[in-house]
Design a protein around this motif. Structure first.
Motif, short mmCIF file in Angstrom:
data_model
loop_
_atom_site.label_atom_id
_atom_site.label_comp_id
_atom_site.label_asym_id
_atom_site.label_seq_id
_atom_site.Cartn_x
_atom_site.Cartn_y
_atom_site.Cartn_z
N VAL A 186 -3.55 5.45 3.08
CA VAL A 186 -3.40 4.88 1.74
C VAL A 186 -4.45 5.74 1.05
N ASP A 243 0.75 -1.17 0.05
CA ASP A 243 0.08 -0.14 0.10
C ASP A 243 1.09 1.27 0.05
N THR A 284 -5.26 4.99 8.22
CA THR A 284 -5.03 3.74 8.46
C THR A 284 -4.62 3.66 10.00
#
Length: 769
Positions: free
Chosen positions: A456, A405, A461
């Motif tokens: 991402v 990612d 996240t």
């Protein structure tokens, strides 16, 4: 020399100056007066005032007033300011008497013959003459150009135009402001414990057409400046009034558009010469848009708004009210690896992670009350408030850690800043000598929520750190300027700073796990200064300066660390030089300098930590020349040599990354009485080490820019061209590890860069009313 050895000497000098009773010299008389702009009636600050044929002189204070003491006799009083027609007026001085005189100065064409090289009211601003000339002559097309007015200062942008510039000055990669303090109308620009970098100075909330004055102070020699003022400090002041209202439009390559409106709200109704209550008010607003020259459209948008009121409440009191708002958003291509361009993975203007970018805004409010007191004293008090928000997505290493990612991060900062500064200025006599005293007191509180998280494609996240920063600085200083003789002036000062660092939140520990961190630390520091100035002739001033300064550490690192050694690392600076006029139309400033830093702090943005690079030592030479070739043609050049090394590190491994060794700027400027103006300018910075062992080098560049303009009473048209030779050049450059998608092994260290603008052209048109 250790501070504990210097401090008692400075304190002794200050005590003598402060405690000695002010005694009127025998056999002298006094001239008192004020200087005003003949058009606006507004008092003129910092105008030179002196008696023809007599050594020394003075400058007008914050209320436009002056005082001169002299032996009995008849003199010619000379008053002058850059861009104004100098005035000479016969005056008579009688023993024990005070003679009052008011002077009005009329604007005129620029003449370097009017420039003086002594600044007795603010002696540490030895670049005053240079700064005045540059503000009038050098073209300013953006907020970034304002910073370039600082002699020897270079900037680099590497995040789409919306983030603060990277600053280079006196052998420093200042990052975004760690070692250069910036203020606008007394509002501090640098941010302490910022989410992206310590000392982060986003200058983009300034509308360039509103700036009236710039004062530059190199080195840590001035007590008024504390945190971050190691390499130097810059004070910008916006206009107190508009000469006319203005509407301006600009259109350029890469979908560049800009609109500006500046409106004079009071007109000329309240502009009476030496009126007890002259006042002015104006508003200004600008909007910028560009897609820039990158493969990915930048979609850069910025709005600035400013409102300012200045009025004389009485003949002794003035009031200034200021409010401003700034907002900006952009997409960025970021720094790209040199190997990716070389291998054809992307173009020179391509991007590895197209999701970089962000948005930011800042709202400011300020009130300044300046009051004249009996006995040639002035109190200036300022209250200010700023609300600030910052949201940035970056990716420095691409797929180094997360091969699926990517390594994108998100930094946010939401803060309120509250501050107060107060100064008491007084002119006295110490026997037969003049004494100027300044006592300052101030405090600043930063209350901020800062976060660092992984992202991402701009979706958040994991959290790396998040919490509330509370940081307060309380400071006081005493500054004394004493004329030891008619030619020799001593400036001695001492500054005391108290910092409170407080952080409450979460932080990633050495094992990579989130843990709670709640802590508070207090640290104090005393910084003495000692400076000498010698007026060799009316056209030659010599100076020798020395002083201690500091830059603060990030509150999260301070609270987390068990050591107090690098909370407020010291800087010791000293220099010697001269400001002189070899010819009436030539102004020169030259200095040899050295600067020692106790600990060079480097902020690591993707970890929210500060790394210690250890002690550093720098020395160098600065030369600035301004030359009026004809009535309309001017030439200027700045040459700056810097040598810096890490201390206590093996030879060959002790280079300071990105520290410039040689920089130069200069050009020719034409300003005709008929309104035609033109400027051809160059910028040059040499190649320099990008890492400690000099195995990777940041590439230097030489650029040519040009400006044309035609100005009449009711309108102006113009054109600007950047990078006339269309050279490929690297603006921001860093050496760091990274990995591209699909690479099995990372590249441990290589040059990453943001490409500088190719040939760029824009035109502008203004209407005045």
């Amino acid at each position: 020399m250790p501070a504990w050895r210097v401090l008692p000497l400075v304190l002794l000098l200050l005590f003598i100056c402060w405690s000695h009773p002010a005694a009127r010299a025998q056999g002298v008389g006094t001239l008192r007066g004020a200087v005003a702009d003949s058009l606006s009636g507004q008092p003129m600050v910092g105008v030179s005032v002196g008696l023809e044929g007599q050594a020394g002189g003075t400058a007008t204070d914050a209320l436009g007033r002056f005082r001169l003491d002299a032996a009995p006799g008849t003199y010619t009083l000379r008053v002058g300011g850059l861009g104004y027609r100098g005035r000479g007026q016969a005056v008579t001085v009688a023993t024990g008497e005070t003679n009052a005189v008011n002077i009005a100065l009329a604007p005129t064409v620029l003449s370097l013959a009017e420039v003086t090289v002594s600044q007795p009211r603010d002696p540490n601003q030895s670049l005053a003459a240079i700064n005045q000339i540059d503000k009038v002559l050098r073209p300013v097309n953006s907020a970034q150009d304002l910073l370039r007015l600082v002699p020897g200062l270079f900037i680099a942008q590497h995040a789409g135009g919306g983030k603060a510039e990277q600053i280079f000055l006196r052998g420093f990669d200042v990052d975004h402001g760690t070692d250069f303090a910036v203020s606008v109308d007394g509002l501090p620009v640098n941010m302490v414990s910022h989410a992206h970098g310590q000392g982060y100075a986003d200058f983009h909330f300034v509308i360039p057409e509103t700036v009236e004055q710039l004062k530059v102070y190199k080195g840590p020699y001035t007590a008024r400046f504390g945190d971050f003022a190691t390499a130097g400090a810059g004070e910008f002041s916006t206009k107190t009034r508009l000469d006319a209202s203005q509407v301006k439009l600009e259109v350029g390559r890469f979908d560049t558009r800009r609109a500006l409106v500046m409106l004079d709200l009071l007109g000329n109704n309240n502009r009476h010469l030496f009126s007890k209550k002259p006042e002015s008010a104006y508003i200004a607003a600008e909007y910028n848009f560009t897609n820039a020259y990158f493969d990915q459209p930048q979609d850069f948008r910025r709005f600035n708004g400013l409102a300012k009121y200045t009025g004389q409440l009485s003949d002794r009191t003035s009031l200034t009210l200021l409010g401003s708002h700034f907002t900006s958003s952009w997409d960025a291509s970021g720094q790209i690896p040199e190997s990716a361009v070389r291998d054809g993975v992307i173009s020179r203007f391509g991007s590895i992670d197209p999701t970089e970018g962000g948005n930011t805004d800042r709202t400011n409010a300020s009130v300044v009350l300046t009051t004249g007191l009996p006995g040639d004293a002035i109190i200036r008090q300022q209250l200010y408030y700023s609300n600030y928000n910052f949201n940035l997505f970056s990716n420095f290493t691409f797929f180094l850690e997360n091969q699926e990612d990517g390594d994108a991060i998100n930094q946010t900062d939401a803060r309120n800043i509250y501050g107060y500064t107060g100064t008491y200025d007084r002119d006295d006599r110490l026997g037969a000598r003049s004494l100027h005293t300044t006592f300052g007191l101030g405090t600043r509180i930063d209350d901020a929520d800062v976060t660092l998280r992984r992202a991402v494609r701009r979706a958040i996240t994991d959290t790396i750190t998040a919490g509330k920063v509370y940081e307060q600085n309380i400071n006081a200083y005493l500054d004394e300027t004493l004329t030891l003789t008619d030619r020799l002036t001593l400036n001695a000062a001492v500054r005391a700073d108290l910092f409170v660092f407080d952080f409450r939140g979460l932080i990633t520990n050495d094992e990579g796990n989130l843990e709670t961190l709640n802590g508070r630390k207090t640290r104090a520091l005393v910084s003495p200064k000692l400076n000498l100035y010698y007026q060799l002739t009316p056209a030659v001033q010599l100076f020798a300066r020395s002083g201690f300064g500091f830059h603060s550490n990030d509150a999260r690192s301070v609270v987390r660390s068990t050591s107090n050694d690098n909370v407020l690392p010291r800087a010791l600076g000293y220099e010697a030089g001269s400001t002189f006029k070899p010819l009436p139309g030539v102004v020169v400033n030259a200095a040899l300098w050295a600067l020692h830093l106790q600990d060079e702090l480097v902020y690591v943005g993707d970890e929210a930590i500060v790394e210690s690079a250890g002690r550093t030592r720098r020395y160098g030479a600065d030369l600035s020349v301004r030359y009026q070739l004809t009535r309309a043609l001017f030439a200027d050049v700045d040459l700056n040599y810097n040598h810096g090394r890490l201390v206590g590190v093996a030879e060959g491994e002790n280079f300071i990354p990105l520290a410039p060794r040689f920089t130069s700027v200069g050009g020719l400027t034409l300003k005709t009485p008929q309104g035609f103006g033109a400027s051809l300018r160059y910028r040059n910075i040499d190649s320099r080490p990008a890492n400690e062992d000099n195995s990777i080098r940041a590439r230097g560049y030489f650029l040519l820019d040009g400006v044309l303009s035609y100005t009449q009473q009711r309108y102006q048209i113009g054109a600007t061209a950047e990078n006339l030779l269309n050279v490929d050049w690297n603006e921001a450059q860093f050496a760091n590890p990274s990995r591209l998608r699909g690479q099995t092994t990372p590249v441990e260290e290589q040059l990453h860069f943001t490409p500088g603008t190719p040939f760029f052209f824009k035109v502008n048109a203004s209407v005045f009313f």
